[in-house]
Design a protein around this motif. Structure first.
Motif, PDB file in Angstrom:
ATOM      1  N   ARG A 179      85.308   2.709  12.392  1.00  0.00           N
ATOM      2  CA  ARG A 179      85.978   3.292  13.553  1.00  0.00           C
ATOM      3  C   ARG A 179      85.340   4.626  13.930  1.00  0.00           C
ATOM      4  NH1 ARG A 179      90.629   0.922  11.245  1.00  0.00           N
ATOM      5  NH2 ARG A 179      91.146   2.806  10.054  1.00  0.00           N
ATOM      6  N   ASN A 180      84.949   5.386  12.931  1.00  0.00           N
ATOM      7  CA  ASN A 180      84.292   6.661  13.179  1.00  0.00           C
ATOM      8  C   ASN A 180      82.938   6.454  13.862  1.00  0.00           C
ATOM      9  OD1 ASN A 180      84.563   9.705  12.311  1.00  0.00           O
ATOM     10  ND2 ASN A 180      82.443   9.150  11.906  1.00  0.00           N
ATOM     11  N   SER A 181      82.202   5.440  13.402  1.00  0.00           N
ATOM     12  CA  SER A 181      80.899   5.147  13.998  1.00  0.00           C
ATOM     13  C   SER A 181      81.043   4.719  15.457  1.00  0.00           C
ATOM     14  CB  SER A 181      80.186   4.044  13.202  1.00  0.00           C
ATOM     15  OG  SER A 181      79.917   4.478  11.884  1.00  0.00           O
ATOM     16  N   GLY A 182      82.189   4.122  15.792  1.00  0.00           N
ATOM     17  CA  GLY A 182      82.404   3.644  17.146  1.00  0.00           C
ATOM     18  C   GLY A 182      82.780   4.722  18.144  1.00  0.00           C
ATOM     19  N   LEU A 183      83.009   5.937  17.669  1.00  0.00           N
ATOM     20  CA  LEU A 183      83.334   7.016  18.601  1.00  0.00           C
ATOM     21  C   LEU A 183      82.119   7.331  19.464  1.00  0.00           C
ATOM     22  CD1 LEU A 183      85.223   9.486  16.201  1.00  0.00           C
ATOM     23  CD2 LEU A 183      86.235   8.012  17.958  1.00  0.00           C
ATOM     24  N   PRO A 184      82.279   7.516  20.777  1.00  0.00           N
ATOM     25  CA  PRO A 184      81.133   7.833  21.632  1.00  0.00           C
ATOM     26  C   PRO A 184      80.452   9.139  21.227  1.00  0.00           C
ATOM     27  CG  PRO A 184      83.215   8.059  22.842  1.00  0.00           C
ATOM     28  CD  PRO A 184      83.533   7.374  21.570  1.00  0.00           C
ATOM     29  N   GLU A 185      81.252  10.097  20.720  1.00  0.00           N
ATOM     30  CA  GLU A 185      80.671  11.368  20.289  1.00  0.00           C
ATOM     31  C   GLU A 185      79.742  11.169  19.090  1.00  0.00           C
ATOM     32  OE1 GLU A 185      84.700  12.136  22.114  1.00  0.00           O
ATOM     33  OE2 GLU A 185      83.878  10.751  20.604  1.00  0.00           O
ATOM     34  N   THR A 186      80.132  10.264  18.182  1.00  0.00           N
ATOM     35  CA  THR A 186      79.294   9.997  17.016  1.00  0.00           C
ATOM     36  C   THR A 186      77.965   9.385  17.437  1.00  0.00           C
ATOM     37  OG1 THR A 186      81.228   9.672  15.600  1.00  0.00           O
ATOM     38  CG2 THR A 186      79.156   8.729  14.833  1.00  0.00           C
ATOM     39  N   ASP A 187      78.010   8.464  18.377  1.00  0.00           N
ATOM     40  CA  ASP A 187      76.776   7.822  18.845  1.00  0.00           C
ATOM     41  C   ASP A 187      75.846   8.834  19.503  1.00  0.00           C
ATOM     42  OD1 ASP A 187      75.213   5.335  19.365  1.00  0.00           O
ATOM     43  OD2 ASP A 187      75.564   5.940  21.454  1.00  0.00           O
ATOM     44  N   ARG A 188      76.392   9.724  20.330  1.00  0.00           N
ATOM     45  CA  ARG A 188      75.556  10.725  21.002  1.00  0.00           C
ATOM     46  C   ARG A 188      74.921  11.681  20.002  1.00  0.00           C
ATOM     47  NH1 ARG A 188      79.853  10.899  24.828  1.00  0.00           N
ATOM     48  NH2 ARG A 188      80.647  12.803  23.855  1.00  0.00           N
ATOM     49  N   ILE A 189      75.725  12.138  19.033  1.00  0.00           N
ATOM     50  CA  ILE A 189      75.204  13.076  18.034  1.00  0.00           C
ATOM     51  C   ILE A 189      74.139  12.407  17.184  1.00  0.00           C
ATOM     52  CG2 ILE A 189      75.810  14.374  15.962  1.00  0.00           C
ATOM     53  CD1 ILE A 189      76.657  15.752  18.530  1.00  0.00           C
ATOM     54  N   PHE A 190      74.343  11.118  16.866  1.00  0.00           N
ATOM     55  CA  PHE A 190      73.350  10.406  16.061  1.00  0.00           C
ATOM     56  C   PHE A 190      72.008  10.343  16.774  1.00  0.00           C
ATOM     57  CE2 PHE A 190      71.195   6.359  15.111  1.00  0.00           C
ATOM     58  CZ  PHE A 190      70.851   6.611  13.791  1.00  0.00           C
ATOM     59  N   GLN A 191      72.031  10.062  18.053  1.00  0.00           N
ATOM     60  CA  GLN A 191      70.775  10.005  18.803  1.00  0.00           C
ATOM     61  C   GLN A 191      70.072  11.361  18.808  1.00  0.00           C
ATOM     62  OE1 GLN A 191      69.526   7.167  19.718  1.00  0.00           O
ATOM     63  NE2 GLN A 191      71.406   6.092  19.083  1.00  0.00           N
ATOM     64  N   GLU A 192      70.831  12.417  18.933  1.00  0.00           N
ATOM     65  CA  GLU A 192      70.231  13.749  18.898  1.00  0.00           C
ATOM     66  C   GLU A 192      69.721  14.082  17.494  1.00  0.00           C
ATOM     67  OE1 GLU A 192      72.323  16.935  20.985  1.00  0.00           O
ATOM     68  OE2 GLU A 192      73.701  15.408  21.781  1.00  0.00           O
ATOM     69  N   MET A 193      70.421  13.610  16.454  1.00  0.00           N
ATOM     70  CA  MET A 193      69.983  13.850  15.093  1.00  0.00           C
ATOM     71  C   MET A 193      68.657  13.153  14.822  1.00  0.00           C
ATOM     72  SD  MET A 193      71.852  12.922  11.462  1.00  0.00           S
ATOM     73  CE  MET A 193      71.248  11.233  11.430  1.00  0.00           C
ATOM     74  N   VAL A 194      68.529  11.920  15.295  1.00  0.00           N
ATOM     75  CA  VAL A 194      67.273  11.184  15.117  1.00  0.00           C
ATOM     76  C   VAL A 194      66.115  11.948  15.746  1.00  0.00           C
ATOM     77  CG1 VAL A 194      66.024   9.090  15.767  1.00  0.00           C
ATOM     78  CG2 VAL A 194      68.384   8.931  14.933  1.00  0.00           C
ATOM     79  N   ALA A 195      66.367  12.582  16.901  1.00  0.00           N
ATOM     80  CA  ALA A 195      65.313  13.340  17.574  1.00  0.00           C
ATOM     81  C   ALA A 195      64.873  14.555  16.764  1.00  0.00           C
ATOM     82  CB  ALA A 195      65.795  13.772  18.956  1.00  0.00           C
TER      83      ALA A 195
END
Length: 235
Positions: free
Chosen positions: A63-79
């Motif tokens: 459920r935490n992974s499904g948060l839109p904020e988590t997805d956005r932060i993950f993409q920025e972390m990968v960068a």
């Protein structure tokens, strides 16, 4: 079952990553299901970063992974990473708070009759006890044993641990005392009365796992009333 996600990456931009995580914490306030997060840096390789995130269960993690904020932060972390992060999903099969276990051991050893146990594996030699019921603080193992023997001499008792929380070198234990007044206690002759008392104790532990200091808060007034030493108060 508690679930832990292990995230590993390589980055030379740890400060930026920390600021990113601060933003995620703020944006997901009231929505995230993660309960604990630790970020660590490899001592032998400063670019090797490991994050450990704890959840009550795997389903909560999803459920935490499904948060839109988590997805956005993950993409920025990968960068910010030098290479793609790796994830390891772990079901926790044992979670032992060792300082908390030492505190529990005291509450298990204190009840009994006669001489108090040595407590050598529980307290440091110069243990310092802060008890508002005592005129002076109790300092040292011998003094602790004498204090326990006062309670052993007055009551056949046990403790029930209601709650326990550990953070850093501190352990907070909320407990209930159950006893039968079978001997003289603070000048009060034995009454045979069954009594209960609630309290909270905060213990400070040393790196080797022993207890160095303790702070007590408990309903001593209520105990004295149950023993007939004080008149019940009226509101």
């Amino acid at each position: 079952m508690t679930f832990v996600q292990l995230i590993e990456c390589r980055t030379s931009r740890l400060d930026e990553m920390n600021r990113l995580m601060d933003r995620w914490v703020e944006q997901t306030r009231g929505k995230r299901t993660a309960t604990h997060s630790v970020v660590a840096k490899d001592r032998s390789d400063a670019s090797h970063i490991v994050e450990i995130v704890e959840f009550p269960s795997y389903e909560d993690a999803m459920r935490n992974s499904g948060l839109p904020e988590t997805d956005r932060i993950f993409q920025e972390m990968v960068a910010l990473c030098d290479e793609e992060p790796t994830f390891t999903d772990l079901d926790v099969v044992r979670d032992e708070q060792l300082y908390a276990a030492t505190a529990r051991r005291f509450f298990e050893l204190a009840p009994g009759r006669g001489d108090a146990p040595a407590f050598n594996d529980v307290f440091v030699e110069d243990y310092h006890d802060h008890d508002p019921g005592n005129v002076q603080d109790v300092i040292g193992l011998d003094a602790v044993r004498r204090e326990v023997e006062v309670w052993r001499g007055g009551f056949d008792f046990s403790f029930t641990i209601e709650d326990q929380m550990a953070q850093g070198d501190r352990v907070c234990t909320r407990w209930t005392f159950h006893g039968r007044h079978t001997g003289e206690f603070l000048g009060i002759p034995p009454t045979g009365q069954d009594v209960t008392m609630t309290g909270t104790t905060v213990h400070r532990c040393t790196p080797d796992g022993k207890i160095a200091e303790g702070w007590w808060q408990y309903d001593r007034l209520g105990l004295m009333q149950q023993l007939g030493a004080l008149e019940p108060t009226e509101l």
